[in-house]
Design an enzyme around this catalytic site. Structure first.
Site, PDB file in Angstrom:
ATOM      1  CG  ASP A 423      -1.809   1.183   1.377  1.00 53.86           C
ATOM      2  OD1 ASP A 423      -2.571   1.508   0.318  1.00 53.86           O
ATOM      3  OD2 ASP A 423      -1.512   2.044   2.419  1.00 53.86           O
ATOM      4  CG  ASP A 651      -0.735   2.261   6.920  1.00 56.52           C
ATOM      5  OD1 ASP A 651      -1.336   2.327   5.789  1.00 56.52           O
ATOM      6  OD2 ASP A 651      -0.599   3.510   7.575  1.00 56.52           O
TER       7      ASP A 651
END
Length: 798
Positions: A423, A651
């Site tokens: 990501d 995250d």
């Protein structure tokens, strides 16, 4: 409790709720607590925790007693052939065999009935043989009234059961995180919404606060500043900045106006909006995320598959070999017309009375002992310990290095990873914007840089927007001030900019080098009108932007930077260039992963130009941008469909479906709690270098597991022929107790092999930097080959 199926185009939960109320009952919406309790594995955790403690309490005394050499004497024996220490070993081993072994006996029985022998059958076979043999030799010694005590292996069962139970307990503890992750996702769904009711003229007749679960498609509801959007919908009226970081992971709020879609769980920052519900209840985006996490986390493969496959062949083969050994020795005895008792002439502990007066009896006894020896020496204790011991040590080493590995499955799976998907926001980059450059657009004699920072910083302190927060932080850091000026008046438009009047700035700057800011007298005598925002916002306030300034801003924006303009007292004074910095170790980590022959991909909810620029900076060629959480999970599924073993590194809450769907989900420790809970591996230090460490540790651990398996197989290949009596003519043989001891030695050797992982050395920052520096130097030297003599040193910055 009742479950109702209904057509949402005809009715909805609110109408059903009121229909039940009309009957005199007060209904409540069912929640997912029952499902979460089932997924929490609380009963399994309790069961295996109890089993581990009981086995451990039983194993420790048996180890001590079996290794303590008692001096034989008359008081040492309770009965002829029964010593006190064998009685103690029998009691503790029996308690463990019944209290803990019953779980394995049940599972082994089911595996036999289904004709799919698993690890539990191996554990039952190992513990039962050791227990039954030990009990048998004690009974034989008592029946023969021996004045010596036989060597038993009562300690084998409790010890093996303790190890395996500990592994099961840790496995279920890791699985229990599923319920925690789903609970936190559920908590993001607002519990209430403000339902609007209209009269015949289309005016708002009433406002009612109702449960978010009672909102229906087509309902209009109001979202006040600071409130959460209860369900997915379309903005009907109003404008506001919506924080969708729980979905997209982006720190910057998105401006929403009439016709724009909003998602349940997102936060309305400052404007009042009216929204028409489009997707409610289980159809909402957040509900889909919960469902994806639940489905992905409950469909993991068993870690002991390799050992079970080996056991499926090994166990029947050993049983067959034991029976074959029994028959061969019987045939030898009948062919020789006597029992080959000379094999046991050096075994006086059996006693002369053990020899049967008949050839048949003696031959049967010898053949039985040989067959039992084969079963004992081939007992798959080493197979049972090969994986759990290495996993326990590997996870412990990972924790010592800042890597939390949730059980053996992700530790085993990570070595198979062939593709790593990162990501962007918060993983490869920081989760907060920062001011990269401050450009003065007016003559420096008109305004100093310090005054510009102080004025704009003071103006932005009235806003909670992440860009404003970054500018305020920059101003305080650059000016070394703990407080800024005073805002006299303030007005802002979400997504465009603000205008305000500030005062007391010059006094703070003059006091900065003399007395502390707190002691400075902040006067409101000098005021300034400040306008801060985008180019259209400045244009609306009468500020024309020269061509050369606009060209300069476009250059910054082409590098995917955000530019904020500032005008003071009617004059365009400066521009603030904000970026989301890439983590310093990201480029080296990407390069090392490629060097490990892994595919590296990036996925983000951000715009494609920004994503492409950052990917190019890091050397990532495969980029997927402008996606929602379920699209990230879909990308992982597509890669898995191509045969890739995928590790996803993220995250945020928006990453949780992909983290759960991936073969190995890796969450950075500074991320959202739900992402950490949904992941298989958590990087406690929020350092991407630990991604490399986690994969490398997995490879080392799996290599150690394979070494353990190879040792177990080689050990059996050598020990089984000896136990079968192949080398008995050379006076080399194994009695059952000797075979059990050899089996224990093989188990200890596997444990010691696993403990070698304690000496694991993680890849350090210097290792990664050296690798990256070496390749950069080669690249520069090729380009500048004819001018190398001009350079004394080449660094990675070049």
């Amino acid at each position: 409790q009742v479950a109702i199926d209904y057509n949402p185009s005809v009715t909805g939960p609110r109408k059903l709720h009121r229909a039940v109320q009309d009957t005199g009952f007060e209904p409540t919406l069912a929640n997912s607590d029952e499902r979460l309790h089932t997924l929490s594995h609380s009963s399994d955790i309790k069961k295996w925790g109890y089993a581990f403690l009981l086995a451990l309490v039983m194993a420790l005394p048996t180890i001590f007693v079996s290794n303590f050499h008692f001096q034989p004497c008359k008081a040492y024996f309770i009965l002829p052939g029964l010593s006190r220490h064998n009685l103690v070993l029998f009691i503790f081993s029996t308690i463990a065999q019944i209290g803990v072994g019953r779980y394995f006996y049940k599972s082994a029985y089911l595996s036999v009935r289904s004709r799919a022998i698993n690890m539990d059958f191996l554990i039952v076979l190992a513990t039962s043989i050791a227990y039954i043999y030990s009990l048998a030799v004690v009974i034989i010694a008592m029946s023969l009234h021996n004045n010596t005590t036989p060597r038993t292996c009562f300690e084998t069962g409790p010890l093996l059961l303790a190890f395996v139970s500990a592994g099961r307990w840790l496995e279920h503890k890791a699985k229990s995180k599923t319920a925690s992750a789903l609970a936190k996702l559920s908590a993001m769904q607002p519990s209430e919404g403000i339902l609007l009711q209209y009269n015949s003229n289309g005016s708002v007749m009433s406002e009612e606060i109702i449960s978010a679960g009672l909102l229906q498609e087509g309902d209009d509801f109001k979202v006040v500043p600071g409130g959460k959007v209860p369900v997915d919908g379309i903005v009907r009226s109003g404008t506001s900045a919506i924080d969708e970081s729980m979905l997209t992971g982006e720190a910057l709020p998105v401006v929403k106006a009439a016709g724009d879609a909003v998602y349940g769980g997102s936060v309305n920052q400052n404007g009042l909006i009216i929204v028409t519900a489009t997707r409610v209840s289980d159809d909402s985006t957040i509900a889909q995320i919960i469902r994806l996490v639940e489905e992905a986390q409950t469909s993991k493969a068993p870690i002991q598959r390799l050992a079970d496959q080996i056991a499926g062949i090994f166990v029947p083969a050993i049983i067959t070999l034991s029976m074959l050994t029994f028959m061969v020795w019987l045939i030898i005895a009948f062919l020789m017309k006597r029992a080959p008792l000379n094999v046991f002439e050096s075994c006086p502990q059996l006693g002369p009375d053990y020899q049967s007066p008949t050839v048949v009896g003696a031959a049967f006894g010898i053949a039985f002992l040989m067959a039992i020896s084969v079963l004992c020496v081939a007992c798959p204790c080493a197979l049972g310990l090969a994986t759990p011991t290495a996993v326990m040590v590997g996870t412990g080493v990972g924790a010592e290095n800042g890597i939390l590995i949730k059980g053996g499955e992700p530790l085993e799976m990570a070595h198979k990873v062939s593709a790593v998907v990162f990501d962007k926001t918060g993983t490869l980059t920081s989760s907060k914007p920062s001011v990269d450059t401050v450009v003065q657009l007016a003559d420096k004699t008109s305004i100093s840089k310090d005054l510009l920072l102080a004025l704009v910083g003071t103006a932005e302190s009235g806003s909670e927007h992440p860009i404003a927060t970054a500018i305020v932080k920059c101003a305080k850091d650059e000016l070394r001030l703990s407080q800024l000026g005073t805002i006299v008046s303030f007005n802002s438009t979400p997504g465009r900019g603000l205008e305000c009047t500030v005062s007391g700035v010059e006094e703070l700057l003059s006091a900065r080098d003399g007395q502390s800011v707190q002691e400075a007298s902040v006067s409101s005598a000098t005021t300034h009108k400040v306008v801060v925002g985008s180019r259209p916002w400045l244009t609306e306030h009468g500020h024309s932007i020269p061509y050369f300034v606009d060209h300069q801003l476009q250059q910054f924006e082409s590098k995917q930077a955000t530019v904020v303009l500032a005008a003071v007292d009617g004059v365009l004074m400066g521009a603030f260039v904000l970026t989301v910095p890439v983590k310093p170790e990201a480029d080296a980590v990407v390069a090392v992963l490629k060097d490990m022959h892994l595919k590296v991909l990036m996925v983000t909810g951000d715009n494609r130009r920004t994503a492409t620029a950052i990917a190019n900076q890091l050397g990532i060629s495969d980029v997927t941008a402008e996606v929602l959480p379920h699209d990230k999970a879909a990308l992982v599924r597509r890669l898995q469909g191509r045969g890739e073993v995928v590790a996803f590194v993220g995250d945020g809450v928006n990453d949780s479906p992909a983290l759960a769907q991936a073969d190995v989900g890796i969450a950075v420790g500074a991320g959202a709690d739900v992402a950490v809970d949904a992941a298989d591996i958590v990087l406690i230090r929020d350092n991407l270098e630990d991604v490399v460490c986690a994969i490398d540790l997995s490879r080392q651990t799996v290599q150690r597991i394979r070494i353990n398996f190879v040792w177990a197989i080689v050990y059996n290949a050598i020990a089984i022929p000896i136990a079968a009596g192949v080398f008995s003519p050379l006076n080399v043989y194994l009695l059952p107790w000797m075979a059990s001891a050899a089996m224990a030695v093989s188990s200890v050797s596997v444990i010691l092999s696993s403990l070698l992982l304690k000496f694991y050395k993680r890849p350090t920052t210097d290792n990664l930097a050296t690798w990256r520096h070496r390749h950069c130097v080669k690249w520069v030297c090729i380009l500048c080959d004819d001018e190398q003599h001009r350079y004394k040193m080449v660094s990675s910055d070049v």
